[in-house]
Design an enzyme around this catalytic site. Structure first.
Site, PDB file in Angstrom:
ATOM      1  N   ASP A   1     -10.331   3.547  -3.508  1.00 54.15           N
ATOM      2  CA  ASP A   1     -10.984   2.291  -3.113  1.00 54.15           C
ATOM      3  C   ASP A   1     -12.405   2.136  -3.644  1.00 54.15           C
ATOM      4  O   ASP A   1     -13.155   3.103  -3.771  1.00 54.15           O
ATOM      5  CB  ASP A   1     -11.042   2.194  -1.586  1.00 54.15           C
ATOM      6  CG  ASP A   1      -9.664   1.963  -0.975  1.00 54.15           C
ATOM      7  OD1 ASP A   1      -8.677   1.905  -1.735  1.00 54.15           O
ATOM      8  OD2 ASP A   1      -9.587   1.843   0.259  1.00 54.15           O
TER       9      ASP A   1
ATOM     10  N   ASP B   1       0.829  -1.206   0.000  1.00 55.71           N
ATOM     11  CA  ASP B   1       0.000   0.000   0.000  1.00 55.71           C
ATOM     12  C   ASP B   1       0.869   1.265   0.000  1.00 55.71           C
ATOM     13  O   ASP B   1       2.103   1.203   0.054  1.00 55.71           O
ATOM     14  CB  ASP B   1      -0.918  -0.058   1.233  1.00 55.71           C
ATOM     15  CG  ASP B   1      -2.306   0.524   0.962  1.00 55.71           C
ATOM     16  OD1 ASP B   1      -2.437   1.351   0.047  1.00 55.71           O
ATOM     17  OD2 ASP B   1      -3.253   0.167   1.698  1.00 55.71           O
TER      18      ASP B   1
HETATM   19  C1  GLA Z   1      -6.084   1.346   1.451  1.00 57.62           C
HETATM   20  C2  GLA Z   1      -6.182   0.370   0.283  1.00 57.62           C
HETATM   21  C3  GLA Z   1      -7.295  -0.637   0.563  1.00 57.62           C
HETATM   22  C4  GLA Z   1      -7.019  -1.374   1.862  1.00 57.62           C
HETATM   23  C5  GLA Z   1      -6.854  -0.391   3.002  1.00 57.62           C
HETATM   24  C6  GLA Z   1      -6.362  -1.051   4.270  1.00 57.62           C
HETATM   25  O1  GLA Z   1      -7.230   2.147   1.535  1.00 57.62           O
HETATM   26  O2  GLA Z   1      -6.392   1.052  -0.918  1.00 57.62           O
HETATM   27  O3  GLA Z   1      -7.411  -1.553  -0.513  1.00 57.62           O
HETATM   28  O4  GLA Z   1      -5.861  -2.160   1.718  1.00 57.62           O
HETATM   29  O5  GLA Z   1      -5.910   0.643   2.669  1.00 57.62           O
HETATM   30  O6  GLA Z   1      -6.165  -0.144   5.315  1.00 57.62           O
END
Ligand code: GLA
Length: 406
Positions: free
Chosen positions: A203, A148
């Site tokens: 997301d 990430d």
């Molecule tokens: C980010 C990523 C998500 C997930 C969250 C976890 O938002 O884009 O896909 O992994 O972190 O905290």
């Protein structure tokens, strides 16, 4: 002689001749990820029950191989030696034992970390510990790393992802590297030699076209693929950056999550197959309906997703006034996958005129197979009309009519 010595010296960095692991993810990776349903409630029991369910419900045998534990699996701090430690309250057997269990069932094991000082959930990130963490992951039997981009300050994305790529390579265990940089630094332009997949957007959440903070419904995410690069309509957009071993990732699936109607869920799945997206299920596969199970494991849709040529599909037509969108994916054996979306709020008869496909059909006639109706649906000599639920899809596979049959 001198030249080769110079070459050897120049390229022998601290990491040796590190590179990306080749030969992995030759088709879009398939599996399950804990985040969409479980977020910070993930634990070992859920992972084991998920794996058992995926054996029983046919997902494993359909190709859903990677079981990935997302954020919040570790203790809030590293140990005295700087190692990441799995939270023993959540993962009492430890990651190695869990990986062994998943491997014994024929799955591959995925885990999550972050390029910054902390993960998005506030747990230790891999910044400054990349090589150490890669060794830890290798010792646990990790096969897939989602990496990430939270808490990275002014770090350069390419440098950071190169560092973890090199760390994984140096640790020696083949790992699929899933970049989760959200498309901020246009990874499609530079990540082909670094990662096997890269997120293109923020997301997803379980909605058709909602927006909630930085989360978006799947249709909004799909639309976003078309604002990422200039002139992105058609094959010259972001689609051209994808191929065997390197995929655009529009995020994990919400198929079977509560916020979508069945029509929306099936359309979401169909579109992720069309755009050669990684197919990471995000629903609770221990408790899903039979109709969602049938969608996720549908052989004909998966054959489109996993087509060995690995060409990403693209949008041919978007006509909001007529509530219709038409997409095409060119398949390795010369077939075409076509998706027709009803973007309107009521069910409607939607027509497809094959003239839109002139440049791929080149005057040939094709037979039409309706993937979800599971039946032949005539040929392309005349326009095709189907009745489609609101936010639903008709998914077709077109095959050239054999010469003798014309
Ligand atoms: C980010 C990523 C998500 C997930 C969250 C976890 O938002 O884009 O896909 O992994 O972190 O905290």
């Amino acid at each position: 002689m001198k030249k080769s010595l110079l070459l050897a010296l120049c390229c022998l960095s601290a990491t040796g001749f590190a590179q990306k692991f080749e030969g992995l993810a030759l088709t879009p990776p398939m599996g399950w990820n804990s985040w969409n349903t479980f977020a910070n409630k993930i634990n070992e029991a859920v992972v084991r029950e998920t794996a058992d369910a995926m054996v029983k419900n046919g997902m494993r045998d359909a190709g859903y191989t990677y079981i990935v534990i997302d954020d919040t699996w570790s203790l809030p701090a590293r140990d005295a030696n700087g190692n990441l430690v799995a939270d023993p309250a959540k993962f009492p057997s430890g990651m190695k034992a869990l990986a062994d269990y998943l491997h014994s069932l024929g799955f591959k094991f995925g885990i999550y970390s972050d390029a910054g000082t902390k993960t998005c959930g506030g747990y230790p990130g891999s910044w400054g510990h990349e090589f150490q963490d890669a060794r830890t992951f290798a010792s646990w039997g990790v096969d897939y790393l989602k990496y990430d981009w939270c808490n990275t300050g002014t770090a350069n994305a390419k440098d950071a992802y190169l560092r973890i790529r090199d760390a994984l390579y140096t640790a020696g265990r083949p790992v699929v590297l899933s970049m989760c940089e959200w498309g901020t630094a246009k990874p499609w332009e530079w990540a082909g030699d670094i990662a096997h997949l890269w997120r293109t957007t923020g997301d997803i959440y379980d909605s058709y076209d909602g927006v909630k903070g930085w989360e978006r419904g799947w249709k909004k995410i799909l639309d976003l693929q078309y604002s990422l690069v200039e002139n992105s309509q058609g094959p010259d957009g972001i689609a051209k950056y994808a191929g065997p071993g390197h995929w655009n990732d529009p995020d994990m699936m919400e198929v079977g999550s509560p916020g979508l109607t069945f029509a929306e869920a099936r359309a979401h799945f169909s579109m992720w197959c069309m755009i050669a997206a990684p197919l990471m299920a995000g629903n609770d596969v221990r408790h899903m309906t039979e109709e969602i199970r049938a969608v996720l494991t549908d052989k004909e849709a998966l054959a489109i997703s996993q087509d060995p040529a690995g060409k990403e599909g693209y949008r041919v037509l978007a006509e909001p006034a007529k509530s219709r969108e038409v997409w095409v994916r060119e398949l390795g054996n010369g077939d075409l996958a076509v998706a027709v979306l009803n973007t309107g709020s009521v069910a409607a008869d939607i027509e497809v005129d094959w003239e839109y496909f002139g440049w791929v059909m080149k005057g040939e006639t094709y037979q039409i197979r309706d993937v979800w109706a599971k039946k032949a649906a005539g040929d392309t000599k005349k326009a095709f009309v189907s009745h489609i639920d609101s936010h639903g899809v008709t998914l077709l596979r077109l095959s050239k009519v054999a010469l003798a049959a014309k």
